[in-house]
Write a protein that holds these residues in place. Structure first.
Motif, short mmCIF file in Angstrom:
data_model
loop_
_atom_site.label_atom_id
_atom_site.label_comp_id
_atom_site.label_asym_id
_atom_site.label_seq_id
_atom_site.Cartn_x
_atom_site.Cartn_y
_atom_site.Cartn_z
N ARG A 98 -14.42 -90.34 -36.35
CA ARG A 98 -13.47 -89.84 -36.73
C ARG A 98 -13.14 -88.41 -36.17
O ARG A 98 -14.28 -87.85 -35.96
N ASN A 99 -11.95 -87.94 -36.14
CA ASN A 99 -11.74 -86.57 -35.61
C ASN A 99 -11.24 -85.93 -36.91
O ASN A 99 -10.30 -86.13 -37.69
N ILE A 100 -11.96 -84.80 -37.27
CA ILE A 100 -12.00 -84.12 -38.52
C ILE A 100 -11.57 -82.48 -38.22
O ILE A 100 -11.93 -82.14 -37.17
N PRO A 101 -10.51 -81.87 -39.09
CA PRO A 101 -10.07 -80.57 -38.77
C PRO A 101 -11.14 -79.85 -38.77
O PRO A 101 -12.06 -79.72 -39.34
N ILE A 102 -11.36 -78.62 -37.63
CA ILE A 102 -12.21 -77.70 -37.63
C ILE A 102 -12.13 -76.67 -38.54
O ILE A 102 -10.84 -76.08 -38.87
N ILE A 103 -12.73 -76.45 -39.42
CA ILE A 103 -12.94 -75.36 -40.38
C ILE A 103 -13.91 -74.32 -39.99
O ILE A 103 -15.13 -74.48 -39.85
N VAL A 104 -13.29 -73.00 -40.12
CA VAL A 104 -14.06 -71.92 -39.80
C VAL A 104 -14.84 -71.29 -40.86
O VAL A 104 -13.96 -71.01 -41.96
N PRO A 105 -16.10 -71.09 -41.13
CA PRO A 105 -16.58 -70.42 -42.26
C PRO A 105 -15.96 -68.99 -42.45
O PRO A 105 -15.85 -68.35 -41.67
N ASP A 106 -15.76 -68.63 -43.50
CA ASP A 106 -15.16 -67.05 -43.98
C ASP A 106 -15.94 -66.25 -43.42
O ASP A 106 -15.44 -65.26 -42.96
N ARG A 107 -17.12 -66.27 -43.38
CA ARG A 107 -18.05 -64.99 -42.86
C ARG A 107 -17.67 -65.11 -41.32
O ARG A 107 -17.73 -64.00 -40.70
N ASP A 108 -17.71 -66.13 -40.55
CA ASP A 108 -17.61 -66.06 -39.26
C ASP A 108 -16.15 -65.53 -38.85
O ASP A 108 -15.84 -64.86 -38.00
N MET A 109 -14.96 -66.23 -39.66
CA MET A 109 -13.66 -65.54 -39.41
C MET A 109 -13.72 -64.14 -39.67
O MET A 109 -12.77 -63.51 -39.01
N GLU A 110 -14.23 -63.52 -40.80
CA GLU A 110 -14.21 -62.09 -41.14
C GLU A 110 -14.70 -61.32 -40.09
O GLU A 110 -14.03 -60.13 -39.67
N GLN A 111 -15.92 -61.81 -39.45
CA GLN A 111 -16.10 -61.00 -38.25
C GLN A 111 -15.63 -60.86 -36.92
O GLN A 111 -15.26 -60.23 -36.23
N PHE A 112 -14.97 -62.16 -36.71
CA PHE A 112 -13.92 -62.29 -35.67
C PHE A 112 -12.82 -61.68 -35.64
O PHE A 112 -12.30 -60.86 -34.79
N ILE A 113 -12.02 -61.53 -36.94
CA ILE A 113 -11.11 -60.64 -37.07
C ILE A 113 -11.42 -59.19 -36.91
O ILE A 113 -10.62 -58.63 -36.46
N LYS A 114 -12.45 -58.95 -37.64
CA LYS A 114 -12.98 -57.30 -37.42
C LYS A 114 -12.99 -57.00 -35.96
O LYS A 114 -12.60 -55.83 -35.62
N VAL A 115 -13.69 -57.76 -35.09
CA VAL A 115 -13.94 -57.77 -33.66
C VAL A 115 -12.35 -57.43 -33.05
O VAL A 115 -12.18 -56.67 -32.12
N THR A 116 -11.41 -58.37 -33.30
CA THR A 116 -10.31 -58.71 -32.50
C THR A 116 -8.97 -58.06 -33.07
O THR A 116 -7.93 -57.94 -32.29
N GLN A 117 -8.98 -57.70 -34.42
CA GLN A 117 -7.72 -56.97 -34.77
C GLN A 117 -7.15 -55.63 -34.34
O GLN A 117 -6.00 -55.80 -34.48
N ASP A 118 -7.92 -54.96 -33.49
CA ASP A 118 -7.28 -53.99 -33.02
C ASP A 118 -6.73 -54.06 -31.55
O ASP A 118 -6.16 -53.22 -31.02
N SER A 119 -6.67 -55.18 -31.27
CA SER A 119 -6.02 -55.66 -29.91
C SER A 119 -6.32 -54.88 -28.66
O SER A 119 -5.93 -54.69 -27.95
N ASN A 120 -7.91 -54.64 -28.81
CA ASN A 120 -8.46 -53.79 -27.59
C ASN A 120 -8.42 -54.63 -26.41
O ASN A 120 -8.64 -55.61 -26.14
N GLU A 121 -8.04 -53.76 -25.26
CA GLU A 121 -7.71 -54.43 -23.99
C GLU A 121 -9.10 -54.76 -23.25
O GLU A 121 -9.11 -55.37 -22.32
N LYS A 122 -10.17 -54.06 -23.72
CA LYS A 122 -11.52 -54.24 -23.24
C LYS A 122 -12.18 -55.74 -23.87
O LYS A 122 -13.13 -56.01 -23.22
#
Length: 189
Positions: A98-122
């Motif tokens: 079956r195909n099930i929806p991808i769930i991103v763990p909270d901790r992984d998402m928090e880190q991803f948001i922290k890294v990407t939230q300032d829209s850094n061009e680099k």
């Protein structure tokens, strides 16, 4: 309890981050609709140079990864809202045929948001097949704006220095600008 005498399980289900696709670059439109209903959404953004029709050059804040949107909700609530947004689709992974929806763990998402939230061009956004994390060294950043972020220190093709890559398994990765070695703690594999 509901009218059938069964306990309402939707209220007991925890909020989760779901990876979704809004086809034909409608991720911003989907985010606006979802936030109006009270759901938390995240789209990684970046500044991109754009030439207007009159030849004037400017920078615009645009989604860094086409069609990608993360939504924090209960699956049942999101499914109900999704029926009114036909271009919003689940990103799925196979599980027992079956195909099930991808769930991103909270901790992984928090880190991803922290890294990407300032829209850094680099920042460099990577597809899962573009990087082999097994060749890298797991690390944690100590100090600076990314204090506590865990990722993989790896050499990327086409770039001179090694970079820290934060990966959301099977969805997207982001390589940060070079991090000085004195801010890196090597983690056990």
């Amino acid at each position: 309890m509901n009218t059938n005498g069964k306990q309402d399980t939707a209220a007991n289900t925890p909020l989760q981050w779901f990876a979704m696709s809004a086809t034909f670059r409608r991720e911003m439109k989907a985010r606006n609709i979802l936030t109006e209903t009270g759901l938390e959404c995240f789209i990684p953004m970046r500044w991109q140079p754009v030439t207007k029709r009159n030849g004037h050059k400017t920078k615009e804040l645009v989604p860094a990864v086409r069609n990608l949107i993360f939504v924090r909700s209960r699956q049942e609530e999101l499914q109900a809202i999704k029926t009114d947004i036909p271009y919003l689709q689940w990103l799925t992974r196979p599980d027992d045929g079956r195909n099930i929806p991808i769930i991103v763990p909270d901790r992984d998402m928090e880190q991803f948001i922290k890294v990407t939230q300032d829209s850094n061009e680099k920042l460099i956004y990577l597809r899962p097949d573009e990087v082999d994390l097994c060749k890298g060294t797991p690390i944690r950043i100590l100090g600076g704006p990314f204090n506590g972020i865990e990722g993989t220190f790896i050499k990327l093709r086409g770039h001179r220095n090694r970079r820290v890559v934060v990966m959301l398994k099977g969805i997207v990765g982001v390589a940060m600008a070079e991090v000085t070695p004195d801010l890196i703690e090597v983690l056990e594999k």
